[in-house]
Design a protein around this motif. Structure first.
Motif, PDB file in Angstrom:
ATOM      1  N   GLU A 164      -6.474   3.900   8.457  1.00  0.00           N
ATOM      2  CA  GLU A 164      -7.070   5.069   7.801  1.00  0.00           C
ATOM      3  C   GLU A 164      -6.010   6.127   7.511  1.00  0.00           C
ATOM      4  OE1 GLU A 164     -11.796   5.744   8.623  1.00  0.00           O
ATOM      5  OE2 GLU A 164     -10.351   6.904   9.774  1.00  0.00           O
ATOM      6  N   ARG A 165      -5.061   6.273   8.441  1.00  0.00           N
ATOM      7  CA  ARG A 165      -4.017   7.268   8.248  1.00  0.00           C
ATOM      8  C   ARG A 165      -3.140   6.909   7.047  1.00  0.00           C
ATOM      9  NH1 ARG A 165      -2.063   7.403  13.100  1.00  0.00           N
ATOM     10  NH2 ARG A 165      -0.293   6.017  12.798  1.00  0.00           N
ATOM     11  N   ALA A 166      -2.848   5.613   6.865  1.00  0.00           N
ATOM     12  CA  ALA A 166      -2.054   5.203   5.707  1.00  0.00           C
ATOM     13  C   ALA A 166      -2.780   5.539   4.412  1.00  0.00           C
ATOM     14  CB  ALA A 166      -1.766   3.704   5.781  1.00  0.00           C
ATOM     15  N   ARG A 167      -4.108   5.329   4.405  1.00  0.00           N
ATOM     16  CA  ARG A 167      -4.884   5.667   3.208  1.00  0.00           C
ATOM     17  C   ARG A 167      -4.885   7.177   2.980  1.00  0.00           C
ATOM     18  NH1 ARG A 167     -10.336   4.014   4.352  1.00  0.00           N
ATOM     19  NH2 ARG A 167      -9.320   2.002   4.687  1.00  0.00           N
ATOM     20  N   ALA A 168      -5.017   7.938   4.067  1.00  0.00           N
ATOM     21  CA  ALA A 168      -5.027   9.397   3.943  1.00  0.00           C
ATOM     22  C   ALA A 168      -3.678   9.917   3.446  1.00  0.00           C
ATOM     23  CB  ALA A 168      -5.372  10.033   5.287  1.00  0.00           C
ATOM     24  N   ILE A 169      -2.576   9.336   3.948  1.00  0.00           N
ATOM     25  CA  ILE A 169      -1.255   9.753   3.488  1.00  0.00           C
ATOM     26  C   ILE A 169      -1.076   9.408   2.015  1.00  0.00           C
ATOM     27  CG2 ILE A 169       1.229   9.297   3.731  1.00  0.00           C
ATOM     28  CD1 ILE A 169       0.794   9.101   6.724  1.00  0.00           C
ATOM     29  N   GLY A 170      -1.661   8.279   1.577  1.00  0.00           N
ATOM     30  CA  GLY A 170      -1.611   7.937   0.163  1.00  0.00           C
ATOM     31  C   GLY A 170      -2.291   8.993  -0.697  1.00  0.00           C
ATOM     32  N   ALA A 347       0.439   5.549  -8.497  1.00  0.00           N
ATOM     33  CA  ALA A 347       1.383   4.914  -7.578  1.00  0.00           C
ATOM     34  C   ALA A 347       1.155   5.365  -6.138  1.00  0.00           C
ATOM     35  CB  ALA A 347       2.814   5.224  -8.006  1.00  0.00           C
ATOM     36  N   SER A 348       0.863   6.646  -5.930  1.00  0.00           N
ATOM     37  CA  SER A 348       0.631   7.134  -4.566  1.00  0.00           C
ATOM     38  C   SER A 348      -0.588   6.478  -3.935  1.00  0.00           C
ATOM     39  CB  SER A 348       0.456   8.656  -4.585  1.00  0.00           C
ATOM     40  OG  SER A 348       1.613   9.291  -5.047  1.00  0.00           O
ATOM     41  N   MET A 349      -1.611   6.230  -4.731  1.00  0.00           N
ATOM     42  CA  MET A 349      -2.841   5.643  -4.201  1.00  0.00           C
ATOM     43  C   MET A 349      -2.674   4.169  -3.832  1.00  0.00           C
ATOM     44  SD  MET A 349      -5.044   8.081  -4.065  1.00  0.00           S
ATOM     45  CE  MET A 349      -6.605   7.208  -3.899  1.00  0.00           C
ATOM     46  N   VAL A 350      -1.760   3.475  -4.502  1.00  0.00           N
ATOM     47  CA  VAL A 350      -1.598   2.034  -4.226  1.00  0.00           C
ATOM     48  C   VAL A 350      -0.366   1.750  -3.370  1.00  0.00           C
ATOM     49  CG1 VAL A 350      -2.782   1.454  -6.378  1.00  0.00           C
ATOM     50  CG2 VAL A 350      -0.289   1.590  -6.356  1.00  0.00           C
ATOM     51  N   THR A 351       0.279   2.803  -2.861  1.00  0.00           N
ATOM     52  CA  THR A 351       1.498   2.599  -2.077  1.00  0.00           C
ATOM     53  C   THR A 351       1.257   1.727  -0.849  1.00  0.00           C
ATOM     54  OG1 THR A 351       2.507   4.678  -2.789  1.00  0.00           O
ATOM     55  CG2 THR A 351       3.259   3.774  -0.709  1.00  0.00           C
ATOM     56  N   ALA A 352       0.173   1.993  -0.119  1.00  0.00           N
ATOM     57  CA  ALA A 352      -0.111   1.209   1.092  1.00  0.00           C
ATOM     58  C   ALA A 352      -0.274  -0.268   0.756  1.00  0.00           C
ATOM     59  CB  ALA A 352      -1.371   1.744   1.768  1.00  0.00           C
ATOM     60  N   ARG A 353      -0.962  -0.573  -0.331  1.00  0.00           N
ATOM     61  CA  ARG A 353      -1.159  -1.975  -0.723  1.00  0.00           C
ATOM     62  C   ARG A 353       0.172  -2.619  -1.118  1.00  0.00           C
ATOM     63  NH1 ARG A 353      -5.674  -2.836  -5.114  1.00  0.00           N
ATOM     64  NH2 ARG A 353      -6.815  -1.841  -3.407  1.00  0.00           N
ATOM     65  N   LEU A 354       0.977  -1.895  -1.864  1.00  0.00           N
ATOM     66  CA  LEU A 354       2.280  -2.436  -2.265  1.00  0.00           C
ATOM     67  C   LEU A 354       3.166  -2.695  -1.051  1.00  0.00           C
ATOM     68  CD1 LEU A 354       3.137  -0.239  -5.394  1.00  0.00           C
ATOM     69  CD2 LEU A 354       2.620  -2.682  -5.375  1.00  0.00           C
ATOM     70  N   ALA A 355       3.127  -1.770  -0.084  1.00  0.00           N
ATOM     71  CA  ALA A 355       3.957  -1.940   1.105  1.00  0.00           C
ATOM     72  C   ALA A 355       3.494  -3.125   1.936  1.00  0.00           C
ATOM     73  CB  ALA A 355       3.933  -0.670   1.942  1.00  0.00           C
ATOM     74  N   VAL A 404       7.849   6.460  -3.884  1.00  0.00           N
ATOM     75  CA  VAL A 404       8.918   6.754  -2.921  1.00  0.00           C
ATOM     76  C   VAL A 404       8.503   7.868  -1.962  1.00  0.00           C
ATOM     77  CG1 VAL A 404      11.263   7.658  -2.685  1.00  0.00           C
ATOM     78  CG2 VAL A 404      10.762   5.927  -4.416  1.00  0.00           C
ATOM     79  N   TYR A 405       7.935   8.946  -2.494  1.00  0.00           N
ATOM     80  CA  TYR A 405       7.592  10.084  -1.640  1.00  0.00           C
ATOM     81  C   TYR A 405       6.493   9.726  -0.638  1.00  0.00           C
ATOM     82  CZ  TYR A 405       6.343  14.854  -0.306  1.00  0.00           C
ATOM     83  OH  TYR A 405       6.067  15.994   0.398  1.00  0.00           O
ATOM     84  N   THR A 406       5.453   9.017  -1.108  1.00  0.00           N
ATOM     85  CA  THR A 406       4.348   8.661  -0.215  1.00  0.00           C
ATOM     86  C   THR A 406       4.798   7.700   0.869  1.00  0.00           C
ATOM     87  OG1 THR A 406       2.800   8.955  -2.044  1.00  0.00           O
ATOM     88  CG2 THR A 406       2.003   7.758  -0.124  1.00  0.00           C
ATOM     89  N   LEU A 407       5.559   6.681   0.493  1.00  0.00           N
ATOM     90  CA  LEU A 407       6.018   5.712   1.476  1.00  0.00           C
ATOM     91  C   LEU A 407       6.990   6.347   2.462  1.00  0.00           C
ATOM     92  CD1 LEU A 407       6.009   2.834   2.519  1.00  0.00           C
ATOM     93  CD2 LEU A 407       7.765   2.264   0.831  1.00  0.00           C
ATOM     94  N   ALA A 408       7.889   7.195   1.971  1.00  0.00           N
ATOM     95  CA  ALA A 408       8.829   7.863   2.873  1.00  0.00           C
ATOM     96  C   ALA A 408       8.100   8.743   3.871  1.00  0.00           C
ATOM     97  CB  ALA A 408       9.822   8.698   2.057  1.00  0.00           C
ATOM     98  N   SER A 409       7.053   9.448   3.435  1.00  0.00           N
ATOM     99  CA  SER A 409       6.286  10.300   4.345  1.00  0.00           C
ATOM    100  C   SER A 409       5.621   9.471   5.430  1.00  0.00           C
ATOM    101  CB  SER A 409       5.221  11.077   3.552  1.00  0.00           C
ATOM    102  OG  SER A 409       5.826  11.920   2.598  1.00  0.00           O
ATOM    103  N   ASP A 410       5.084   8.318   5.075  1.00  0.00           N
ATOM    104  CA  ASP A 410       4.427   7.461   6.062  1.00  0.00           C
ATOM    105  C   ASP A 410       5.436   6.898   7.056  1.00  0.00           C
ATOM    106  OD1 ASP A 410       2.001   6.019   6.997  1.00  0.00           O
ATOM    107  OD2 ASP A 410       3.184   4.268   6.445  1.00  0.00           O
TER     108      ASP A 410
END
Length: 528
Positions: A164-170, A347-355, A404-410
């Protein structure tokens, strides 16, 4: 996000408001997660509003630069300070304010900062001169520094479950990157009907909503054993960062022959060295620099810094390109940059899925490579480049920055212990803001160095008018209107060509820098 793991340390927080369910903890990865907070998504909406207020203010001003140039008549150096002082101060104070939020409470500091942000916005909106506006923007940076670290660290308190936190960070990252991309559009809409100060008055209703709903929906969260707040560390970090950025900015613009440039560089390096040395000796440091021993943490911070460093300086000048070179209205220029807004949000919304599919390493490096290629496209712009080329470049820039920004923050948040989430979050945001400040300073200085020589003195233009035109593109366009027929047209064309030449060189430099950063991140994130 499966490419990262939740920290095994206990998250300690005290809570209040409607989301109160008792203290929230995240134990070891094998333990069952804490009960979810019933109002966590509403609380996330408040945090999204908070981060949007701060990041929009960083970019909403870009379309107002021509109006400010005409009204306040700043020098070329003053114009750069108006653009980057906000990020300088924000970057210089984020680590200190992140540590302060861990000590006095993240919610409390966020609300204090929101009130101060509203007051500083009023000062900026009615600035009578460039010096006043630079000072007001500096105060906005101080207030923004009290807001930003709390937004990310409170997500950890609201969402103990890693998925859930990964989705929220996205969602949070989408608000941050898309808000920055949407700033020019919002500015364009306001400037179509109002004066340039309206871009600051926009903050007031948003701050009012933040104060009301933040006080109601957000839980309080802080480190129960924070230690004392070390003021010498604050002065070392802020002084070191600002002095170092000043040296880069002034050195790129005027050369290193001036005595203040090497002095500022030495003082900046000394201040940061003293800061690191002091943190290693303190029992309760403002920033645990040992976090950088974690490769994920270091790669995330460097990735965010280098990516934003390459992006900010070029994008800051594309709005001037669209208005003063292409002749777009402020609203049309904002609409022209909409592909960046769309790319960042998606891109920010799909970052978790891409990672999850490509791994953190592949996703982060892939985003930086995409950003480098998109910036390279901007390096080939001409005065008559078809808009489709611009749209594709803006889309790539926005999508890469959102990823990049969303993934780096996570990565930063999950690599740090929960009780130090405020300070760790501040490191991520410091990288973002410092990258923004350095990008505007260095690449703006590249443009400033190229532009005067490329303009020259067209036939029929007197030396006094030419000297005014050498200050900035806006000044050149204004000066051209005072000259008769062919001479005025020649000066305007020479200025536009010189601006495009300088901007293209800055964009190509940024592309090379980001691609080098991608290689460094790939190496840091390799499996042992």
């Amino acid at each position: 996000m499966t490419s990262t793991t939740s920290p095994t340390s206990t998250a300690t927080s005290t809570t209040s408001g409607p989301s109160t369910t008792g203290p929230s903890t995240t134990g070891p990865a094998t333990a069952s997660p804490a009960a979810p907070r019933p109002h966590r998504w509403s609380g996330l909406a408040v945090l999204v509003l908070a981060v949007t207020v701060v990041v929009v203010d960083a970019t909403v001003l870009v379309l107002a630069i021509p109006s400010i140039t005409e009204t306040l008549a700043p020098s070329s150096t003053g114009l750069l300070w108006i653009g980057d002082i906000y990020s300088f101060v924000l970057a210089g104070l984020l680590v200190s304010m992140g540590a302060l939020s861990d000590r006095i409470g993240r919610k409390r500091l966020l609300l204090i900062g929101a009130a101060a942000f509203g007051a500083a916005s009023l000062l900026a909106a009615y600035a009578p001169g460039p010096g006043w506006l630079i000072g007001a923007r500096a105060l906005l940076g101080v207030a923004g520094a009290t807001i930003m670290p709390s937004t990310l660290s409170l997500i950890r308190a609201l969402f103990p479950d890693a998925r859930e936190r990964a989705r929220a960070i996205g969602i949070w990252g989408a608000a941050a990157t898309a808000g920055a991309a949407a700033g020019p559009l919002i500015g364009g809409l306001l400037l179509e009907h109002f004066w340039w100060g309206s871009v600051f008055l926009l903050n007031l209703p948003l701050v009012a909503l933040l104060l009301v709903f933040g006080g109601w929906l957000l839980p309080e969260s802080k480190n129960p054993e924070p230690g004392r707040f070390d003021l010498p560390s604050v002065f070392c970090s802020m002084g070191g960062l600002i002095a170092l950025v000043y040296a880069i900015k002034e050195g790129a613009a005027h050369g290193v022959e001036r005595w203040d440039v090497p002095l500022a560089a030495v003082l900046g390096g000394l201040g940061l060295w003293l800061f690191v040395r002091r943190q290693l000796r303190l029992a309760s440091p403002l920033l645990d620099v040992r976090l950088f021993a974690d490769r994920r943490f270091t790669a995330a911070v460097l990735g965010a810094l280098i990516a934003v460093f390459g992006l900010a300086g070029v994008v800051f000048f594309t709005s001037q390109y669209l208005q003063l070179v292409r002749g777009f209205s402020p609203l049309k220029a904002g609409l022209a940059e909409m592909p960046a807004f769309a790319g960042a949000a998606i891109a920010s919304m799909v970052t978790a899925r891409l990672a999850r599919r490509a791994g953190a390493r592949g996703a982060l490096v892939g985003g930086m490579v995409l950003l480098g290629l998109a910036l390279g496209m901007l390096g080939w712009l001409r005065q008559d480049t078809p808009y489709l080329v611009l749209a594709v470049a803006f889309l790539g820039v926005g999508a890469a920055e959102g990823l990049v920004y969303t993934l780096a923050s996570d990565l930063v948040l999950t690599a740090a212990p929960a009780e130090k989430s405020g300070a760790a979050s501040a490191v991520s945001e410091t990288a973002y803001e410092l990258g923004t400040a350095l990008g505007i300073a260095l690449f703006g200085s590249v443009l400033t160095a190229v532009y005067p020589g490329a303009v020259g003195t067209p036939p029929g233009v007197d030396e006094a008018t030419a000297a005014k035109a050498h200050q900035s593109l806006g000044a050149a366009v204004e000066a051209a209107h005072t000259l008769p027929g062919a001479a005025g047209q020649a000066l305007a064309e020479a200025a536009r060509g010189a601006f495009v030449q300088g901007m293209s060189l800055a964009a190509l430099c940024a592309a090379v820098l980001v691609l080098l950063g991608a290689g460094l991140s790939w190496r840091l994130l390799r499996r042992r």
